[in-house]
Write an enzyme that holds these catalytic residues in place. Structure first.
Site, PDB file in Angstrom:
ATOM      1  N   ILE A  35       0.231  -0.697  -0.060  1.00 14.00           N
ATOM      2  CA  ILE A  35       0.008   0.566  -0.096  1.00 14.00           C
ATOM      3  C   ILE A  35       1.326   1.313  -0.320  1.00 14.00           C
ATOM      4  O   ILE A  35       0.756   2.513  -0.405  1.00 14.00           O
ATOM      5  CB  ILE A  35      -1.334  -0.164   0.997  1.00 14.00           C
ATOM      6  CG1 ILE A  35      -1.962   1.093   1.471  1.00 14.00           C
ATOM      7  CG2 ILE A  35      -0.322   0.256   3.171  1.00 14.00           C
ATOM      8  CD1 ILE A  35      -3.105   0.500  -0.188  1.00 14.00           C
ATOM      9  N   GLN A  97      11.964  -3.722  10.631  1.00 15.47           N
ATOM     10  CA  GLN A  97      10.257  -4.644   9.461  1.00 15.47           C
ATOM     11  C   GLN A  97       9.631  -4.201  10.330  1.00 15.47           C
ATOM     12  O   GLN A  97       9.836  -3.892  11.442  1.00 15.47           O
ATOM     13  CB  GLN A  97      10.329  -6.294  10.467  1.00 15.47           C
ATOM     14  CG  GLN A  97       9.236  -7.068  10.167  1.00 15.47           C
ATOM     15  CD  GLN A  97       9.499  -8.352  10.904  1.00 15.47           C
ATOM     16  OE1 GLN A  97      10.735  -8.820  11.776  1.00 15.47           O
ATOM     17  NE2 GLN A  97       8.416  -8.912  10.046  1.00 15.47           N
ATOM     18  N   HIS A 103       7.074 -11.432   5.739  1.00 17.45           N
ATOM     19  CA  HIS A 103       7.464 -11.417   4.587  1.00 17.45           C
ATOM     20  C   HIS A 103       7.892 -11.199   3.563  1.00 17.45           C
ATOM     21  O   HIS A 103       9.190 -10.455   3.886  1.00 17.45           O
ATOM     22  CB  HIS A 103       6.387 -10.205   4.453  1.00 17.45           C
ATOM     23  CG  HIS A 103       6.458  -8.756   5.028  1.00 17.45           C
ATOM     24  ND1 HIS A 103       6.248  -8.725   6.813  1.00 17.45           N
ATOM     25  CD2 HIS A 103       7.054  -7.484   4.715  1.00 17.45           C
ATOM     26  CE1 HIS A 103       6.650  -7.767   7.001  1.00 17.45           C
ATOM     27  NE2 HIS A 103       7.987  -7.408   5.890  1.00 17.45           N
TER      28      HIS A 103
HETATM   29  P1  5GP Z   1       8.106  -4.078   6.556  1.00 19.57           P
HETATM   30  O1  5GP Z   1       8.650  -2.830   7.532  1.00 19.57           O
HETATM   31  O2  5GP Z   1       7.435  -5.008   7.665  1.00 19.57           O
HETATM   32  O3  5GP Z   1       9.097  -4.955   6.073  1.00 19.57           O
HETATM   33  O4  5GP Z   1       7.190  -3.874   5.499  1.00 19.57           O
HETATM   34  C1  5GP Z   1       5.754  -4.165   5.805  1.00 19.57           C
HETATM   35  C2  5GP Z   1       5.534  -3.470   4.195  1.00 19.57           C
HETATM   36  O5  5GP Z   1       4.003  -3.655   4.412  1.00 19.57           O
HETATM   37  C3  5GP Z   1       5.770  -1.882   4.110  1.00 19.57           C
HETATM   38  O6  5GP Z   1       6.065  -1.855   2.677  1.00 19.57           O
HETATM   39  C4  5GP Z   1       4.481  -1.210   4.450  1.00 19.57           C
HETATM   40  O7  5GP Z   1       4.502  -0.023   3.252  1.00 19.57           O
HETATM   41  C5  5GP Z   1       2.914  -2.273   3.771  1.00 19.57           C
HETATM   42  N1  5GP Z   1       1.892  -2.200   5.146  1.00 19.57           N
HETATM   43  C6  5GP Z   1       2.029  -1.833   6.078  1.00 19.57           C
HETATM   44  N2  5GP Z   1       0.410  -1.257   6.090  1.00 19.57           N
HETATM   45  C7  5GP Z   1      -0.583  -2.235   4.798  1.00 19.57           C
HETATM   46  C8  5GP Z   1      -2.050  -2.158   4.726  1.00 19.57           C
HETATM   47  O8  5GP Z   1      -2.667  -2.068   4.824  1.00 19.57           O
HETATM   48  N3  5GP Z   1      -1.856  -3.114   3.240  1.00 19.57           N
HETATM   49  C9  5GP Z   1      -0.179  -3.676   2.116  1.00 19.57           C
HETATM   50  N4  5GP Z   1      -0.934  -3.481   0.908  1.00 19.57           N
HETATM   51  N5  5GP Z   1       1.033  -2.883   2.886  1.00 19.57           N
HETATM   52  C10 5GP Z   1       1.164  -2.523   4.228  1.00 19.57           C
END
Ligand code: 5GP
Length: 140
Positions: A35, A97, A103
């Protein structure tokens, strides 16, 4: 996992309690558009397992996840027409993270184009759907 938060955003997406622009789903994996994309075509691939990070996944699930990451990355590369694809996978807040459900990020890269900010700028779901429509038919 004892410290897995069943109310994290990806758990809610898996339960259908929050929307997502879905790219692919099978018995073990879900893929959807990020998103807050860091580039056009930024996709997330998650396992259907309660795992905070990669270290929590059992061997079978880790294998299924990486095979689907590879399949979807191929489709993203073809759909976006990018020369490079970055796979990113963060484990723990110290590693950056922000959502504590394992993911992989699939992020298209172009020569000379800087990576966008991480989890910062919200995209229009309608625009994400247009990109998803290009990616979905290329997943084989
Ligand atoms: P991390 O920081 O954990 O590696 O990545 C989390 C990812 O999830 C980020 O790139 C962020 O933009 C995405 N994200 C966070 N909330 C949502 C959501 O509600 N929907 C979607 N599709 N992506 C999300």
């Amino acid at each position: 996992m004892s410290d897995y938060d069943r109310d994290n955003i990806f758990a809610k997406i898996l339960r259908g309690e929050m929307p997502c622009v879905k790219i692919f789903e099978d018995n073990d994996t879900l893929a959807f558009m990020d998103i807050m994309p860091q580039a056009e075509g930024h996709v997330l691939v998650i396992p259907k397992a309660e795992a905070c990070d990669m270290m929590d996944l059992d061997d079978a699930m880790a294998q299924k996840l990486i095979v689907n990451v590879q399949r979807i990355a191929r489709a993203v590369k073809s759909a976006i027409g990018c020369p490079g694809v970055m796979l990113a996978q963060l484990n723990g807040s110290a590693a950056g993270q922000t959502v504590f459900h394992t993911h992989f990020h699939i992020i298209p890269r172009h020569n000379g184009v800087e990576l966008g900010f991480h989890a910062k700028n919200m995209a229009d779901p309608g625009e994400l759907e247009k990109i998803a429509e290009k990616i979905r038919p290329l997943i084989s």
